[in-house]
Every structure is written in structure tokens, then in C-alpha cells.
Design an enzyme around this catalytic site. Structure first.
Site, PDB file in Angstrom:
ATOM      1  N   ASP A 189      -6.229  -6.437   5.461  1.00 14.41           N
ATOM      2  CA  ASP A 189      -7.346  -5.887   4.701  1.00 14.41           C
ATOM      3  C   ASP A 189      -8.346  -7.007   4.378  1.00 14.41           C
ATOM      4  O   ASP A 189      -9.560  -6.888   4.604  1.00 14.41           O
ATOM      5  CB  ASP A 189      -6.778  -5.268   3.411  1.00 14.41           C
ATOM      6  CG  ASP A 189      -7.774  -4.427   2.657  1.00 14.41           C
ATOM      7  OD1 ASP A 189      -8.902  -4.273   3.127  1.00 14.41           O
ATOM      8  OD2 ASP A 189      -7.407  -3.934   1.572  1.00 14.41           O
TER       9      ASP A 189
ATOM     10  N   ASP B 181      -2.653 -18.325   3.742  1.00 15.56           N
ATOM     11  CA  ASP B 181      -3.682 -19.030   2.974  1.00 15.56           C
ATOM     12  C   ASP B 181      -4.492 -19.972   3.865  1.00 15.56           C
ATOM     13  O   ASP B 181      -5.714 -19.897   3.917  1.00 15.56           O
ATOM     14  CB  ASP B 181      -3.082 -19.758   1.753  1.00 15.56           C
ATOM     15  CG  ASP B 181      -1.812 -20.510   2.075  1.00 15.56           C
ATOM     16  OD1 ASP B 181      -1.320 -20.412   3.213  1.00 15.56           O
ATOM     17  OD2 ASP B 181      -1.294 -21.213   1.182  1.00 15.56           O
TER      18      ASP B 181
ATOM     19  N   TYR C 212       0.808  -1.218   0.000  1.00 17.04           N
ATOM     20  CA  TYR C 212       0.000   0.000   0.000  1.00 17.04           C
ATOM     21  C   TYR C 212       0.841   1.268   0.000  1.00 17.04           C
ATOM     22  O   TYR C 212       0.305   2.365   0.099  1.00 17.04           O
ATOM     23  CB  TYR C 212      -0.955  -0.011   1.203  1.00 17.04           C
ATOM     24  CG  TYR C 212      -2.006  -1.084   1.116  1.00 17.04           C
ATOM     25  CD1 TYR C 212      -1.646  -2.425   1.090  1.00 17.04           C
ATOM     26  CD2 TYR C 212      -3.355  -0.782   1.056  1.00 17.04           C
ATOM     27  CE1 TYR C 212      -2.591  -3.422   1.004  1.00 17.04           C
ATOM     28  CE2 TYR C 212      -4.313  -1.778   0.975  1.00 17.04           C
ATOM     29  CZ  TYR C 212      -3.928  -3.093   0.945  1.00 17.04           C
ATOM     30  OH  TYR C 212      -4.874  -4.070   0.863  1.00 17.04           O
TER      31      TYR C 212
ATOM     32  N   LYS D 274       3.097 -14.912   4.991  1.00 15.48           N
ATOM     33  CA  LYS D 274       3.405 -15.881   3.929  1.00 15.48           C
ATOM     34  C   LYS D 274       4.927 -15.987   3.860  1.00 15.48           C
ATOM     35  O   LYS D 274       5.543 -15.741   2.817  1.00 15.48           O
ATOM     36  CB  LYS D 274       2.807 -15.384   2.597  1.00 15.48           C
ATOM     37  CG  LYS D 274       2.910 -16.365   1.444  1.00 15.48           C
ATOM     38  CD  LYS D 274       1.876 -17.447   1.441  1.00 15.48           C
ATOM     39  CE  LYS D 274       2.201 -18.537   0.446  1.00 15.48           C
ATOM     40  NZ  LYS D 274       1.295 -19.687   0.523  1.00 15.48           N
TER      41      LYS D 274
ATOM     42  N   ASP E 167     -12.108  -7.912   6.516  1.00 16.06           N
ATOM     43  CA  ASP E 167     -13.389  -7.950   5.808  1.00 16.06           C
ATOM     44  C   ASP E 167     -14.071  -9.307   5.942  1.00 16.06           C
ATOM     45  O   ASP E 167     -15.295  -9.383   6.096  1.00 16.06           O
ATOM     46  CB  ASP E 167     -13.211  -7.604   4.319  1.00 16.06           C
ATOM     47  CG  ASP E 167     -13.401  -6.114   4.078  1.00 16.06           C
ATOM     48  OD1 ASP E 167     -13.184  -5.332   5.024  1.00 16.06           O
ATOM     49  OD2 ASP E 167     -13.758  -5.730   2.954  1.00 16.06           O
TER      50      ASP E 167
END
Lengths: 502, 502
Positions: A245, A221, A141, A188, A249
Site C-alpha cells: 500500500d 524500511d 487488512y 520486515k 503510493d
């Protein structure tokens, strides 16, 4: 005498009031913000609102970020911001106000508690009660993107030690002060060993300072998959920006009630509190909006400014209202006893101040001194011993095979820096590439001194001048260099990844 | 005469057999692979297996990628690979076989159908029936990472036009040939406007060639949230590598049965089919493992090599077996009528070849010619008119404020390239920075000709030599340059993002 004493005590109380910058926002913003402030006032919150204008009006009057200089001054002065939802006008040229505020004020932590309120809000996951602590400033970002060739576009993912330390420490502090038992780190780092590896390394370093908090790690994941299927396994989750993010959500949606979810954006100096929902212009001005998201954000704000008792009083009255079936229209369902307006809901919460919920577990917030204005400051470490070992030079070339490109580079370069490897999208294509590897027009050519190939114990140091000289040679020969990445060791540790297949 | 004709027809059939490279794999691999091949043989699959060794044995005998040269030759020759699960030994130095195969053979599409089999497999989402088509070669998985300063680590996210075109076209082709109705694109192009923006742009371009397929786009955060709560909204999802990694694990886990899920890795020339589960060494050799994941992968393989009818016969017999309650131990539950061994399960499926399931919807695969060995080749576009407009130079400096750094750079640079902007983690800190912005030791300094600041219609072209000269000046002055990114326009379009706050 008595009267005077009373006056004094009032004066003291007055002094204790915390100045809070408040923006009513757009759409349903004004009605839900007023309802929230009414409840806070009735609950005895010691705050002094200072109103600023942000959002649509400002955008349309020529402030491309939706905020004017005097509003910035208010935020800087008060350092606490209760923000109603804003509308960003359609069209280019209007920047996200939230992104601007976050990045310029250094709000490094996005904190989002997600809680299911079954049976009053339908959900497949009635036991969900999670707090996502998302790094808020860096990662992909940072917005640093370049088109580098006809075919290839690049975005930089930046992960910094201060960024990791601040967010991880915040997550553990939050867990401890909110009676949470476990912090889960999701990264990750099996693929991104250096960037996500740093995040997890810092997590491990800081975890030892919090022996009272359990820890675990998931690869993002499978972690996201477990969150989506068994959310009751999780408590506090701390994670880099992009993963956060996505996870926040997912968790909010799984509660069945995005409209009830609050969030906080915390910086070293300034903190902002808001609902996660938008300004809902379609129902604005009708007095039917649910103020709960912003109210719960205000509860987070009260805890943040050291008014834990008031926070608990408001939160428990809100839970009691919900479980008695006094609902705004958005929650209307089998469990509703009475459907009320925004103002009616605020009155119902006010009438229940001092009560504890009977079906939900009452909330308790740990009484703590008001957070210092500047906290959790990053302490810069001693610099490492950094040694320049070579350079990755990226070329835009469409007419070469890997072998041809290597021959050309080998013929050109005579100095200390020798071609060691060529990769295409990270996969080694020279020496000993596979003919099946698909090659774009974007080549990464690694140059190091000959004896450094295997990164032996004593790699040979290179000078910046050697790299400039190499760039000179390559560009003069007409090769299309479009970027460089220097190769370093830090305290003897390799500061770059090997090629895939190397 | 009749006998001879019969012989001829047999010979023809023989000729039609497709050579398939098969690896039994480690752990439960051999038993589930044999069970799978038994079923395929009984169903009349026209394949000729050619066995290779991969995995643990190879790793331990010194092949760091778990595969030997003769096995590569078999893959290259046959171009179709049915792969049992492998065990990667613990310890450094052993590379993921899957990553190696994917990247060196250019297997650009990871295809993962996720289907719920309620009530035989417990799930909260009985109507889930989704295919995730994940880009498999690029994105952050190119593995290009650098430590650039004491504080900052970087990973490159690369998105290429050929990468996007191949995966998006594959997704639409798959949807059409498998009777799917909709392809959903998930990206984060509101933040990553150039990289994820390219992916979505290509999606829109290619979608017009498939007017029979509906399309939609989700931002990945809300898309993942919707997937986790309302999976029945989705059909085929196409997405870049990292998002696909996360989404495919979420969807598989939500079916309640990761053990039944197959996956395909598709390249321009070679394709690999496998179960998504691992080698489960704890139950190896006991004959209790469920062969369904690999069997369904083999079904995908049969469709891929043009044997759609056999594929449907196997798949429908498998569905009939499942719904009759003939289950391996992992699926044992209320719906189980009989718990069988791996071999017993294979026998049960074989006994049902030719039957259609009664409770599940029977599967149909569209008969199509065998896929050409080389398909979906990327056609390189005409090069754009590329103009060099400047350079981002990244410095490692710990002792400067933004103002001090700018002064020093302004004093040093005299040529065509002028300092236009300094950012820290993407946020503009000069000119007109905010004192609250937290600064790491990693500075991006943008240099362009003076009149190009606003990227006017006719920006001034820069020469590579100007950049080399600037680097010369900066490094000679002792500034610690650690990377560069050139700034270009392509056919007049800006090929770089502005700074946040610029």
C-alpha cells in the site's frame, strides 16, 4: 459462397469476443470510460461490454456496499471487470466498494505499474519503471481488531501460506510474461520472523522455479528509502499488503502523474481493472478529464484476456500521442503542442493506432493464450504434525506489579501448566524484569509444562482440557482473562516467538 | 580572596557537570566518539563522561545482549547515554543491543532529525528539514508471533493509550522547544480504526494543549508518497513504530547523507543518543571516518540536558566547517576545499567554535532548564465500565466448508453464547458468504447472546464461565480451538470490529 465464408469468419470473430463487465462509475467515470471503450473498439479489441451500475446511485438507494445483486452476477459470469472510478458518499455506513469486491471475490493480487513519462510529465525520477505486486487480502487488512483493556487495543496481522504462495507466484509469472528481469521481495523479517519470515521463505521457495528471473530482498524500511531515492534499481517488487500500500503510493507519486497510473486486482477466477485516481466530481461532465489511467488499465485487461497484440497497439498509439504533445489539460506544459478534450484525446490516440512511439521505447506484450478462468490454484499441503505445548493467557490487571501477578498465578496453578514468563507489550517483566520497563494493564502470561521452559528436544504435550482447566481456575479466582493464544510445535519446529529479553 | 572566589566559582561549575555514560563502540566507534568528545570539551560542555564497554567484546565474552550488568548500572545512575556504533556478531543467539536497551529501559521515543545540506551533500531535495518522532516500544514490534494452523501465522499489533499519549506529547513538546511550527500525524486509521484510530484520537486530544503548533493528518500511504516527493511540506512527523521505521529511513536517505544523521531514543527516565550509521569495520582505525552523525547526536544530548547554548555553539561551528568545504573523505566533492581526517575535522570544528555559518541558517536552541530525570509520566485514567459481550473463538480446521462448520457449531452450542458469524482472514463466510472467497484453515467464529447480534443498546452481559463452558464443549467435541479473543464494550462503546461483509 464467398459471402457465406465471410459471414462464417465474422461469426467466428463474434464467438471470440470476450464478455467484459463494465461500470462507467461516478464523476468523470462515464466520460473517461466511453473514451477508453472508443479506443478499444477502434483498435479491434475483441470484447463485448456488459454494463452494470455501481457506486453513488447504488449507495444512495440502500446498497451499503455500492453494488446490487445483479451486478455481482455479471461479475461472476464474465470474470473480467473494467471499472470506472466511483464516489463513496460521505457518512458512516457506506463501505468501500473496492475493499468489498477485493475481499469477497478473492482478488489476491494488486498490480500497479508505475512509469515516468519525462519530459512530458515533470518528475525528479525520469527512469522510474516499476511494477508493484501487492498482496491484497490479508496482513493487517483482515480488519480483526479488539479493545482488550482500558489501555490496550489490538489488531491481528495474519499471513498465510496460500496468501504468500499465490502472490509470489503471480509476481514471478508477471515478470516472466512481461519481459521483466528481476523480482524484489520487501519484508520486515528481521523483526517479524514468523509472519514476514513466511513471506520471504515462500519467495525463496518459488524463486527457484524461475531461474531466468533475478531476485533480491530488502528490509522494508531501507527498501522504501531506496525506492524513494534510486527507483531505477527496481523492476518488479512483491510485498505484503501494508508495505505494498505504502510502496505503490510512493512509486506512483514519484512518476509525477498519479492520473496516468492503472491498476489491476487479480483473483483466481475474477480480475478487475481500473485507474488509481478517483472520480474527481469537481471536473465531471466538462469533457476535460484525462482517460489515460483507465485506458492503460484496459491495456492490462487486454493482456490478461490474451489479446496482447491489441494491447500493444493501443499502448503504442497512446505513447505516440503523449510524445507528440497532444495532452489533456492536466498535462499542459512546455511540451504540449495541443491541449485537447477527453474525446479529442481519444480521437488522437485512434488516429495513431498502428504507429510506434519515436521517443519512448515501444511496448511489446508477449502473445499468450487467454488466461484460464481458474489459474494459480493453491494446492493444500499435507498437514504438519502439530503438538500442543502450552498457552499464552492475556490478563487485564491494573493493580499488580509483575512480581505480585506472578505470585498470584503461581499460587493458583497446580496442574501440568506452570507459569514460565510474563511479558508486557512483548517485553519480559517476570522473571528477572527491569524496574524501568513501562507496564500497561495488558499482561501476557505464558504457561507450559515445567520441563518445557527451554523448549528441549522432547517438550511435553499438553491437552486442550488442561488449558480449559487453567482458564477455569484463573477466572474463578477473579483474574480477568481477555484472550488466549495456544502454543504449538509443527513437525517439531517451535510455532511461537520467545519473549523479548527471554 | 579573589583566588578563593575563583576557586568557588570553578567548584560550582564542577558541580554542574552532568554525568554521561559513554560507550566508544566498535569499528569506527572509538575514533568518532573521541573526536566528538574533544569538540564538546572545547565548546565548554559541562559533562563528565563515564565509560562503559558494550558491543562485540561483550557479545563474544558471553553476554547475549552485548552489555554487562555494571554497564546497566551506569545507565541507570546517569540516565544519559552517548553511544558509539556497535557491531553485532554474525550468527544466531546475539540479540540486537539497541532493541534490548530500548525495550528494557522504556525508551519510548525515537527522534530523528533529517536535514539536507545542499550543495555540500548531493540531494534531489535541498529543502528537506524534518524531524521524525517514532513510537519506539509497541505496535508490531512487541514480537508476539504465533503459528496457529498449517497455513496461518499471526503477529499481534498492540497500540496502547499510554504509548500514544507519551509519544504524541513528546512530539508536541519537541516542536515547541525547537521552534517547529507543525506536527503531522501519519496513521492508517481508515483501515485500522481501533488501533491507529486510538493513535489519531490521542493526537487530536493532545493537540488542543498546543494551540501554537499547527497540526495535520495523513493516511500513511499517501503521507509517505508526499514525503518522498515534497518533503518541504513537512516539519515534525509523529507516527507509530512501523510507519516511523519506514518514514525515518526514507527521509534520511533523501538528504543524501545517512552518515550525518543523528538520533535520540528518549525514555521517561533515560535517554540515549547515537548516529544512525553503523560501525563500518571496513574503514575502522584509519582515522578517515566522519564523526558528524555522533556529533549531531551529542548536540541533541546537550539540548536534552539543558545546555542549549553549548549545543548551538557546536552545531553552528559544525555548519561553518561544512560550508567552508572542510570535509571528511565521504563528503569529498566539488564543494570540498580540503579533505581532512577524523581528527582534522574535529580540529576544524573546534577552530570555528563561536562562529556562525554564513550560507546555512544558524541554529538556535531554546534555553530551558535541564529536563527532569522523570518527565512526561503517564497518568493512568479511571477504569472504564467494561462489559463482557461474547467471544471470538479461532479454529484450525481443514475439512469443512463454512456451512458445514456452522452446522457443527450450531448443533454443539446450547448455552447463552450463540454462533453469530464465521470469518476467514476477516471476511464473513457465514452466514451468507460468497463462494469465491478463498478460505484458509483458520476460522474465526463469533459467539454472542442471540439478541446481541446487532449490538443493540442493551447487549446482554456474558460471564467468563460461559466462555470456559463453551471452550469445554468445543474441545470435547474434537474441534481444534487455537485462540480466543473476548468481546467487550467499554463505557457502552463497542470494543471490537465487525467482520468484513458483516
Amino acid at each position: 459462397m464467398q459471402a457465406k465464408q465471410h459471414l462464417n469468419s465474422e461469426a467466428t470473430e463474434q464467438c471470440e469476443k470476450v464478455a467484459v463487465t463494465v461500470a462507467l462509475g461516478d464523476g468523470i467515470g462515464p466520460e473517461i470510460t466511453r473514451a477508453t471503450l472508443d479506443i478499444l473498439a477502434a483498435a479491434g479489441a475483441r470484447i463485448a461490454p456488459e454494463y452494470i451500475d455501481i457506486g453513488e446511485k447504488l449507495y444512495l438507494s440502500g446498497h451499503s456496499s455500492g453494488i446490487a445483486p445483479d451486478a455481482w452476477e455479471s461479475l461472476r459470469r464474465n470474470k473480467v471487470f473494467l471499472k470506472g472510478p466511483v464516489t463513496t458518499p460521505a457518512g458512516d455506513g457506506y463501505k468501500s466498494l473496492n475493499v468489498t469486491i477485493r475481499k469477497t471475490l478473492g482478488l489476491y493480487a494488486n498490480v500497479r505499474p508505475c512509469v515516468s513519462y519525462a519530459p512530458f510529465v515533470a518528475t525528479l525520477h525520469p527512469k522510474l519503471d516499476i511494477v508493484i505486486v501487492r498482496e491484497n487480502e490479508e496482513d493487517l487488512y483482515a480488519g480483526i481488531e479488539h479493545r482488550q483493556s482500558d489501555e490496550v487495543f489490538q489488531c491481528l496481522k495474519l499471513i498465510s501460506r496460500p496468501g504468500c504462495e499465490k502472490i509470489v507466484r503471480y509476481a514471478f509469472d508477471y515478470a516472466r510474461s512481461h519481459g521483466r528481469k528481476k523480482v524484489t521481495c520487501m519484508v520486515k523479517d528481521n523483526i517479524m520472523k514468523m509472519t514476514d519470515g513466511l513471506f520471504y521463505k515462500v519467495f525463496q521457495e518459488i524463486a527457484v522455479e524461475y531461474p531466468d528471473i533475478a531476485t533480491e530482498r530488502y528490509i522494508i524500511d531501507i527498501g522504501a528509502a531506496r525506492l524513494a531515492t534510486q527507483p531505477q534499481r527496481f523492476d518488479v517488487i512483491v510485498t505484503p499488503n501494508l508495505y505494498g500500500d505504502i510502496l505503490s503510493d510512493i512509486a506512483a507519486e514519484m512518476t509525477g502523474s498519479v492520473g496516468l497510473a492503472p491498476s489491476a486486482n487479480i483473483g483466481e477466477q475474477i480480475a478487475m481493472f481500473e485507474a488509481i485516481h478517483g472520480s474527481a466530481p469537481d471536473i465531471a461532465g466538462q469533457g476535460v478529464a484525462n482517460p489515460s489511467g483507465l485506458l492503460l488499465a484496459a491495456v492490462m485487461m487486454l493482456v490478461h484476456i490474451g489479446q496482447a497484440e491489441v494491447a500493444a497497439r493501443v499502448h503504442n498509439a497512446w505513447l505516440a500521442t503523449l510524445e507528440e504533445g497532444i495532452h489533456t489539460a492536466d498535462l499542459q506544459g512546455e511540451q504540449s503542442q495541443q491541449v485537447v478534450s477527453t474525446a479529442g484525446f481519444a480521437e488522437a490516440v485512434i488516429a495513431r493506432l498502428g504507429r510506434l512511439p519515436q521517443r519512448f521505447t515501444p511496448v511489446q506484450y508477449q502473445s499468450q493464450p487467454r488466461q484460464p478462468a481458474v489459474k494459480n490454484l493453491y494446492k493444500r499441503a499435507t498437514p504438519a504434525h502439530k503438538v500442543l505445548l502450552g498457552v499464552d493467557i492475556f490478563l487485564h490487571e491494573r493493580n499488580f506489579t509483575p512480581e505480585q501477578l506472578a505470585s498470584r498465578l503461581l499460587a493458583l496453578t497446580k496442574g501440568i501448566l506452570h507459569l514460565q514468563m510474563i511479558t508486557n507489550r512483548g517485553v519480559k517483566v517476570w522473571p528477572e524484569g527491569f524496574p524501568e520497563t513501562f507496564c500497561t494493564d495488558h499482561w501476557r502470561c505464558r504457561f507450559m509444562p515445567a520441563q518445557s521452559t527451554q523448549f528441549t528436544q522432547l517438550p511435553q504435550e499438553v491437552k486442550q482440557q488442561d488449558i480449559v482447566q487453567l482458564l477455569q481456575t484463573l477466572t474463578q479466582a477473579g483474574l480477568d482473562v481477555m484472550k488466549t493464544e495456544n502454543l504449538y510445535s509443527f513437525n517439531g519446529e517451535r510455532g511461537f516467538a520467545l519473549g523479548q529479553g527471554q
